[in-house]
Design a protein around this motif. Structure first.
Motif, PDB file in Angstrom:
ATOM      1  N   ASP A  79      -3.835   0.697   7.243  1.00  0.00           N
ATOM      2  CA  ASP A  79      -4.122   0.381   5.843  1.00  0.00           C
ATOM      3  C   ASP A  79      -5.024   1.441   5.226  1.00  0.00           C
ATOM      4  O   ASP A  79      -5.974   1.903   5.849  1.00  0.00           O
TER       5      ASP A  79
ATOM      6  N   PRO B 169      -0.376  -2.928   0.845  1.00  0.00           N
ATOM      7  CA  PRO B 169       0.880  -3.694   0.895  1.00  0.00           C
ATOM      8  C   PRO B 169       0.656  -5.004   1.645  1.00  0.00           C
ATOM      9  O   PRO B 169      -0.207  -5.087   2.518  1.00  0.00           O
TER      10      PRO B 169
ATOM     11  N   TYR C 139       7.585 -10.477  -2.566  1.00  0.00           N
ATOM     12  CA  TYR C 139       8.230  -9.337  -3.236  1.00  0.00           C
ATOM     13  C   TYR C 139       8.053  -9.392  -4.757  1.00  0.00           C
ATOM     14  O   TYR C 139       7.894  -8.355  -5.413  1.00  0.00           O
TER      15      TYR C 139
ATOM     16  N   GLU D 288       4.514  -8.178  -5.733  1.00  0.00           N
ATOM     17  CA  GLU D 288       4.356  -6.725  -5.623  1.00  0.00           C
ATOM     18  C   GLU D 288       5.144  -5.990  -6.703  1.00  0.00           C
ATOM     19  O   GLU D 288       4.689  -4.962  -7.209  1.00  0.00           O
TER      20      GLU D 288
ATOM     21  N   ASP E 159       3.737  -3.382  -9.549  1.00  0.00           N
ATOM     22  CA  ASP E 159       4.338  -2.069  -9.798  1.00  0.00           C
ATOM     23  C   ASP E 159       4.696  -1.901 -11.272  1.00  0.00           C
ATOM     24  O   ASP E 159       4.648  -0.791 -11.806  1.00  0.00           O
TER      25      ASP E 159
END
Length: 855
Positions: free
Chosen positions: A61, A69, A242, A245, A249
């Motif tokens: 990390d 992530p 998902y 995230e 983004d």
């Protein structure tokens, strides 16, 4: 019954071993499902799981990136029954070997080299490619399973196991960056397996592929649709991760935080919960929500399943301290845990966190102590060491100690490992070096100029005091030297655990040599010992008391060097005359020192604003420059910079600069800018402004210059942010040229360049100025516009000398009338500048277009 069972099994074996090729529609649904799962598809799953496991083991990390992530691929996040049991995994290698040997034969009716026929990708010549990646192998095996075992009847896939093959195919392609081929694979599922209950999983990976392609609109549309449906809980878990995230983004942080909350509640795995909480804390901290971020980091610490995550969570908790809570309690807690067990190996990180807390609590001195303690501890994280150097450097920068700041920033650059931080810090370090050069030049020249103004008695008194301080300093150094001399021969070394001399042996260390012997008889040990010595003690000269007399340049030495002070002792250093002789007395040299100092001060003020956006310090520096009365071009630039950086946000601060420009330099382009500063944030042009431009241009063509100018002034006043304002201003410059002559046109063009430098009109105005000034001659005037006695003609920019329009050009109407015929454009109605002769500059643009909406 036994005979019947044996007969049935024999029939199954015969049928399965048959070499006859059947069409996909005629294949046995049961047999193909059985063969797919326990043969080719197993290897595809095994390859994909191997890749995930390898990725997780290699994952490290980066806690200094904006976000971590969530998934590290330790557990296969598929959401369907694609994971393998322990017993199944134990036999994976054995079965893989069986399948590998079997795969060397082509399937019946399938030509060699087909992607579905071989477990690994093939070269162009049909040979196996041993260099294929694990993901490529997984892709190839999934394709093989699909090609050999797909059963389609009436447009529907009958072999339900093929769904798993397509998910593996899509995954392996997504993780290789093949997003469009992954979508192609998923489209097959949507077309031929419409009734499959696992379709939501396929849609999750479809949305993921779109998100990876930065098509966030399509991705969010799919995720939102899935959320509105009732889907399997396993599918919902992976969807929430998902989706969160992809929202991050896309820059939708508020929505991402809500989805992370949902992901935290849905996922029961401790590692996932810890990572989700940590990511949520990072987002909230970025939004300035320290209290909520603190709660998230506490959850991350609570569920952390590895030591690294525990430490980083604790440090992030410390970073969320807002200065209003119980600082002493938080400090005691961190200091205590830094001494417990394995936490002791991370003292440097805990001290860094304590320094950040102390800063927020307003305890600057205590913060610096913690940062310096961090540097003394063993390094567990190089980035933290670099950040500690950076924080110390910042404290020097706040005190305008640019030498100190530069030194610590350079050390930070060496230690840091996170590249984006290094890039930003490298820029700041370069800025500091530029500022430092100007800053110490100003200090040095100010000091010299100040000494030059002193009378002889004042100089003697000043240097007498300096010599007294110098004597005290040297006496102190001599006492320390004698003390060290008396200690010669006694062991005063610090034998701590980190010292290379801390071993218990009475002889020299052999540095890896097995057989003990005299140290200096072995060249290898001498070489290694020398390298280790330099690493610990630095490059020391051969001298007595080498451990005490550290031969390194201090920050004080660097500052003296920047100020031009020689630190080497001079035999005459105790004589005031020695220093007085070095003070320049020549007027020309003193004048040059003043000019250099003023130019450096102008640059310093501009750099404060451009590099660090420190408007208040920049303004103070430039006003200090204005107060010492620099030469005119420096004065004008300083006043312009003060006004430009303050007139919108701090109009009261800008008022003084504006007043000086309008009073002392009324005919300069800088004064014009102060009278009517423009805004470059234009909006789309409106129909009313377009029509007004057409009207103004038509009046210009009709030689009604006053009416054209009035129309332009009125529309600019009404729509100051319209996109056509620069074009209108350029047309106005031509109106001014027609009415008042070339010099007034130059003034208008200079203002246009100042206001709209980056627009096409600003660029053209600059080109026209080059042309118009190439042969411009006029009488010199003073700052008030009065003619200078000598009638020497000057060529060039009016602001280069007196900075004004000649008074005789303003007052003599007949001259103005003549100038109407001696203009930079001819009398044609299109207003295009006259064509230069062969010996003239060929730089004149078609500034006023024949078409109002042309170039």
């Amino acid at each position: 019954m036994k005979k019947k069972i044996i007969f049935l099994l024999a029939a199954i074996v015969v049928v399965s071993c048959s070499t006859k090729v059947k069409k996909p529609e005629a294949r046995s649904k049961f047999l193909k499902g059985f063969s797919t799962y326990y043969n080719t598809l197993f290897n595809a799953k095994d390859a994909l799981n191997s890749e995930f496991t390898a990725r997780d083991k290699e994952h490290k990390d980066n806690f200094y990136a904006p976000y971590i992530p969530i998934l590290t691929y330790e557990e296969q996040p598929l959401g369907s029954d694609l994971g393998q049991s322990a017993a199944f995994a134990e036999n994976s290698m054995k079965m893989a070997e069986v399948n590998r040997s079997a795969s060397t034969r082509s399937a019946p009716g399938m030509p060699p080299g087909m992607p579905g026929n071989n477990p690994v990708p093939q070269n162009a010549d049909g040979t196996e490619n041993p260099g294929a990646s694990v993901l490529e192998i997984a892709e190839a095996k999934a394709l093989k399973a699909i090609n050999k075992y797909s059963v389609i009847r009436k447009g529907e896939e009958q072999n339900k196991t093929i769904f798993d093959a397509y998910i593996i195919l899509a995954q392996s392609r997504i993780y290789q960056g093949k997003y469009l081929p992954a979508l192609d694979a998923l489209n097959y599922v949507f077309t031929h397996m419409k009734e499959d209950k696992r379709l939501p999983l396929a849609h999750v990976y479809e949305a993921l592929a779109y998100a990876q392609m930065k098509n966030f609109h399509k991705s969010e549309e799919i995720f939102a649709q899935l959320k509105s449906e009732k889907i399997n809980k396993d599918h919902e878990k992976i969807l929430s991760i998902y989706y969160a995230e992809s929202l991050l983004d896309a820059g939708k942080k508020e929505e991402a935080v809500k989805e992370l909350d949902r992901a935290f509640d849905l996922n029961g795995n401790r590692k996932l919960k810890s990572r989700i909480a940590f990511l949520r804390g990072q987002v909230l901290q970025e939004q300035g929500k320290s209290d909520l971020a603190r709660e998230s980091f506490l959850s991350a610490y609570k569920y952390a399943n590895d030591f690294e995550f525990e430490v980083k969570s604790q440090i992030e908790i410390a970073k969320t301290f807002n200065g209003k809570g119980n600082y002493e309690g938080a400090k005691d807690y961190l200091e205590k845990i830094s001494k417990k067990g394995t936490y002791g190996s991370r003292k440097n990180e805990f001290y860094y966190a304590l320094g950040l807390m102390a800063n927020k609590a307003g305890k600057k001195t205590e913060a610096q102590e913690f940062f310096r303690k961090s540097l003394l501890e063993k390094v567990s994280d190089s980035q933290v060491r670099g950040l500690a150097y950076y924080e110390i450097g910042k404290s020097y920068l706040e005190k305008n100690d640019y030498i100190g700041a530069g030194a610590y920033y350079d050390s930070a650059l060496v230690a840091m490992t996170y590249e984006p931080s290094k890039i930003l810090l490298q820029d700041q370090s370069n800025y500091i070096k530029k500022i430092s050069k100007n800053y110490y030049l100003i200090k040095k020249n100010d000091s010299i100029l100040s000494l030059a103004k002193m009378t002889e008695p004042q100089k003697n008194e000043y240097f007498a005091k300096y010599i007294e301080k110098l004597k005290i300093k040297e006496e102190k150094e001599e006492l320390e030297r004698r003390k060290a001399e008396r200690s010669k021969g006694f062991d005063t070394g610090d034998y701590n655990a980190n010292s290379i001399f801390a071993n218990g042996g009475g002889s020299f260390e052999d540095f890896g040599v097995a057989a003990k012997g005299f140290y200096f008889s072995n060249n290898n040990t001498v070489s290694k010992g020398s390298a280790t010595f330099k690493q610990v003690w630095g490059d020391r000269a051969l001298s007595d008391n080498w451990r005490y007399s550290k031969k390194m340049a201090s920050l004080e030495d660097l500052k003296n060097e920047a100020l031009g002070v020689n630190t080497a002792p001079n035999p005459r250093r105790f004589e005031p005359a020695f220093y007085i002789e070095q003070i320049p007395t020549d007027a020309a040299r003193l004048s040059q020192l003043k000019k250099d100092r003023d130019t450096a001060s102008l640059g310093l003020g501009i750099m404060y604003q451009n590099y660090f956006t420190n408007t208040s310090l920049a303004t103070k520096t430039l006003y200090d420059l204005v107060d010492v009365k620099p030469e005119e071009k420096v004065m004008l630039q300083a006043l312009y910079e003060i006004f430009a950086m303050n007139y919108e946000k701090n109009p009261q601060v800008a008022a003084r600069a504006k007043q000086i420009l309008l009073t002392d330099y009324p005919y300069t382009s800088y004064a014009e800018f102060a009278r009517n500063p423009k805004n470059n944030n234009f909006v789309k042009s409106s129909n009313e402004v377009e029509n007004a431009y057409k009207t103004a241009y038509s009046l210009y063509e009709s030689e009604k210059f006053t009416e054209s100018q009035g129309e332009i002034d009125q529309i600019i006043l009404k729509y100051p942010k319209d996109a056509l304002v620069p074009k209108l201003s350029l047309l106005n410059a031509f109106n001014a040229g027609k009415m008042s002559g070339k010099e007034v046109m130059i003034l208008q063009l200079e203002q246009l360049v100042l206001n709209y430098a980056k627009t096409p009109e600003g660029i053209k105005a600059k080109e026209m100025l080059n042309y118009l000034k190439s042969d411009l001659k006029f009488q010199a005037t003073d700052n008030k516009g009065n003619a200078v006695q000598n009638n020497q003609q000057m060529v060039g920019n009016p602001t280069n000398q007196a900075g004004n329009i000649p008074q005789n050009k303003i007052n003599q109407q007949n001259q103005i009338q003549q100038n109407k015929n001696v203009q930079p454009m001819n009398n044609q109605k299109n207003g295009v500048p006259k064509k230069p002769q062969e010996n003239e500059l060929q730089t004149v643009p078609n500034a006023v277009p024949a078409n109002p909406f042309g170039k």
